[in-house]
Structures are given as C-alpha cells and as structure tokens.
Write an enzyme that holds these catalytic residues in place. Sequence first.
Site, short mmCIF file in Angstrom:
data_model
loop_
_atom_site.label_atom_id
_atom_site.label_comp_id
_atom_site.label_asym_id
_atom_site.label_seq_id
_atom_site.Cartn_x
_atom_site.Cartn_y
_atom_site.Cartn_z
CD GLU A 1 -0.03 1.39 3.16
OE1 GLU A 1 -0.49 2.38 2.56
OE2 GLU A 1 0.65 1.48 4.20
NE ARG B 1 -2.36 3.61 4.26
CZ ARG B 1 -2.09 4.13 5.44
NH1 ARG B 1 -3.03 4.76 6.13
NH2 ARG B 1 -0.88 4.04 5.97
CB SER C 1 8.45 6.17 5.98
OG SER C 1 7.69 7.22 6.50
CG HIS D 1 6.99 6.04 15.68
ND1 HIS D 1 5.66 6.35 15.75
CD2 HIS D 1 7.35 6.22 14.38
CE1 HIS D 1 5.22 6.70 14.54
NE2 HIS D 1 6.23 6.63 13.69
CG PHE E 1 3.64 14.81 12.02
CD1 PHE E 1 4.03 15.48 10.87
CD2 PHE E 1 2.35 14.30 12.08
CE1 PHE E 1 3.16 15.64 9.79
CE2 PHE E 1 1.48 14.44 11.01
CZ PHE E 1 1.88 15.11 9.87
CG HIS F 1 3.86 4.96 4.33
ND1 HIS F 1 3.25 5.23 5.53
CD2 HIS F 1 3.03 4.09 3.70
CE1 HIS F 1 2.12 4.56 5.62
NE2 HIS F 1 1.96 3.85 4.52
#
Length: 354
Positions: free
Chosen positions: A143, A178, A219, A299, A306, A323
């Site tokens: 995906e 996805r 990514s 992360h 972000f 990504h």
Amino acid sequence: MESAIPEHLRCPRTRERRVADDHTPPYPGWSARAPAATTQVVMGYFGVQSRGPAMQGRACAALLKIARDFALPDGPGHHDLAHCVDADGYDNMIAIAYWHDAAAFARWCATPAIEAWWNADERLHEGLGYFREIASPRAAHFETLFSTPDRLEGIGVVMGGVSGELQEHGYWGSMRDRLPLAQADALAPSGTRAVIAGTPAPGQRVRIAGHTHLAMIRSGQEWTETTGQERQLYLEDMAPVLREGMDFLRDQGLPIGCYSNRFMHHLDAHGAPLQKSFGLSYWRSLADMERWAESHPTHVAIFGSFMRYVQALNFELRLRLYHEVSVLKADEQSYEYINCHARSGLMNGLAPAA
C-alpha cells in the site's frame, strides 16, 4: 472520500478495521493507483558499499554505472539515487528502481551485459561492496500513502494514477487497513531468514532468503518547498527527532524485530544532496513495526513532534510526506550481497559471533 483499497482488490472483510465506517481523517491523504492489469511490481535496491574518502570516487562511478544500465531495454520506469552511513561507518550509495511489470524486470536482470557484470570475479576485488535487495510484491501485498496528490514518489511514480482523498489514514492501525491482503489475513510471520549461499562476511558472495510476511517500509519527507516558520520547525524540531528514531532502529532495532534500517538522503544525478530523505527498514512482521510506531519512545517522540508541527501551521503544510509498505511472501524477496560487511541489510544478525 474513497477506500485505499481499489475496487478490483476488495474481498469480503473477515478482519475488522480499526475505525468506524463514518471515520473522517484529520487531514487529507491519497494512494497511488495502478491499472487492474498490474498484478505485481518490483522495488529494487542496488547498492554500492565503501569506507573512507579514498573510495568515494570509485563508489560514485559504480553507482552511476548501475544507473546507466537502467536505460537498457526493459529498465525501470523510475529510479532514485540515495546515500546513508550505516552503523559500522560504511557509506552506502543506492540506486532505487521501480518496475510496474515483474516480467520486464526479469528480462532486464537477465540482460547478458548486466548478468555478466554482476557475476564477474572483479566484483570481489575492487575494494567495494555491492548488494541487490529486490522486493516484488503482488498487487494485494503493498500500500502507499501520500500527503499530496500532485507529485508521487517511489512505486507511485510508475503506477500511473492516484486515488481521491482516502478514509483509512490518520489513526493507529491505518497502515494495516490500507493493505488489501489484510482484509482477510492476519499477516502473521512464519519461517525465518536464512543464509542460502556464502557466509556473511567481506570477501563473500552471500544470498539470503526472506520469510513469509516479512514487512518492508520506505517512509519519506521532502522539505524543498518549506519556508519561514515551517522550515525552521522542520529543521530544528522535527528533523532531529526523526534522526534519533532512525538511528535507534539502525543501531538497536534487531531485538524489537527490525532487521535493518537505513535513513537515506536523496542525491541528484551528480551526487549532490537534495532536500529529501527517507527511512528504509525491513521488519520481522507488520505487527512488530506497528508496536514500535504505537508505543516505543523513539516513535512516540517522532509522532509528537509531527503533531506540534502540523498544529503550529494549522495543518497547512508545504512539507511533503509519503510511504510505501509491503508485506512480502517468501517468493517475493531476493537479497544478494558481494563483499559487504556482515551487518549489511538482511545479513544483519545472521553472521556467527566473532
């Protein structure tokens, strides 16, 4: 909005999505679309490994030779050039190439000049390392996600189209939602990596077999068009936190299921760095990748930086993000290394202790 899974790849869903049917994402996202006739693609990482300034010229020449060969019949529809320094201090220059037709890749790879160059004894005696990491996911096994629909990256460039705005993004678990294969498959890994030729060490030709449902992600970020406050926020707040997370996966990822991670910077055709980067990592499973994304401090810090970034800019970004994620069957993977150090790529963790 539409589903990330194209109509021709949908099937009765036996595994529930992570969100309700009326979910509205907090910001837009798009997927690349390929024609229904595209059944399998190829993502090829062709690397040159060197150490020290004295070898950089020779490594650049080797990388450009690989890139020139992409112009031969049945070559890729798109390629990128990139560079990183690995955990052992080696420079890795990589040409990343994409085919929308696996049969065309097989023909290109079997071109006599390419096959003879790769198999020549000289590759072991030039003071360089070489590798090929080839992922060939079927259409249901990968995906893509993009923050803008007007300039795609990676496999998206050769797929030929783009979706409308997607529903399945902006929440934990959206990556799995996805994936067409995940509609009815838990994507649990089985088997293990194995050395099937050579010994992971310099001076060797080594082939590694992957295992069922090994996961791979590229990514990326591009900050070329950022200005003012946005550029400052990215370079001073977000980028250092991203680098810290990427270095953690590179140096300490193996115990949490990350076989290999490279944080790479794009290069132009002359070897100069561009304002684009990406992480490329291989994982034991999608679940291992999800656990790191959802709960590991490195992360969580990336996600937090972000969110501060987008909220400060009221979700109006010039930063481009994307990504591509693949969950691979064993027969969709091929890993070959020539004269590379023992922790290179998918060899990482397979060499016997010194």
